[in-house]
Design a protein around this motif. Sequence first.
Motif: not given
Length: 151
Positions: A45, A47, A49, A56, A58, A60
């Motif tokens: 995962t 992020a 940002k 941001e 995300i 996965i």
Amino acid sequence: MKKNIFTIGILILFILSLANCTSSKKAISITDEEKTAFSQTQGDTIAIKDDKTEYEIIIIEPGFDFWLQSIAKPEGFYSQSYLENRNRIYVVEWNQRVRQPFRYNSNLYELQIDYDPNTDYGYEVNYKLYNYFIYFQRKYNQRLGPFVPRV
């Protein structure tokens, strides 16, 4: 005489366009290290940002973090404008594929990406997004633009 030159010019353009059509699809060579990243099953995962901005993303994706740390060009290799230009192209194509689930695999293209070309997302967001697009294209043998996804 002018008609013959015009005809020859069109013939040359036609031959050049045929040559471009046949040679534009180059095979991508995948290294053993990339194969290791692509074969990972543990979910990463990430992020994406920028501490200076409020944006941001995300992601996965098993193997992406390993690939980003070990295979991708390091931060600073590309200019922010280069990354932004490529991301614009990739996001447009990505979003078109999301909207066509019967034509493109909906397991690959699940959600649209809200990327505004007039917003400054910062270097880190653009860097990681760009590298995800490269990773994705190489792993799933996709082409999101006219460029060969190279590392």
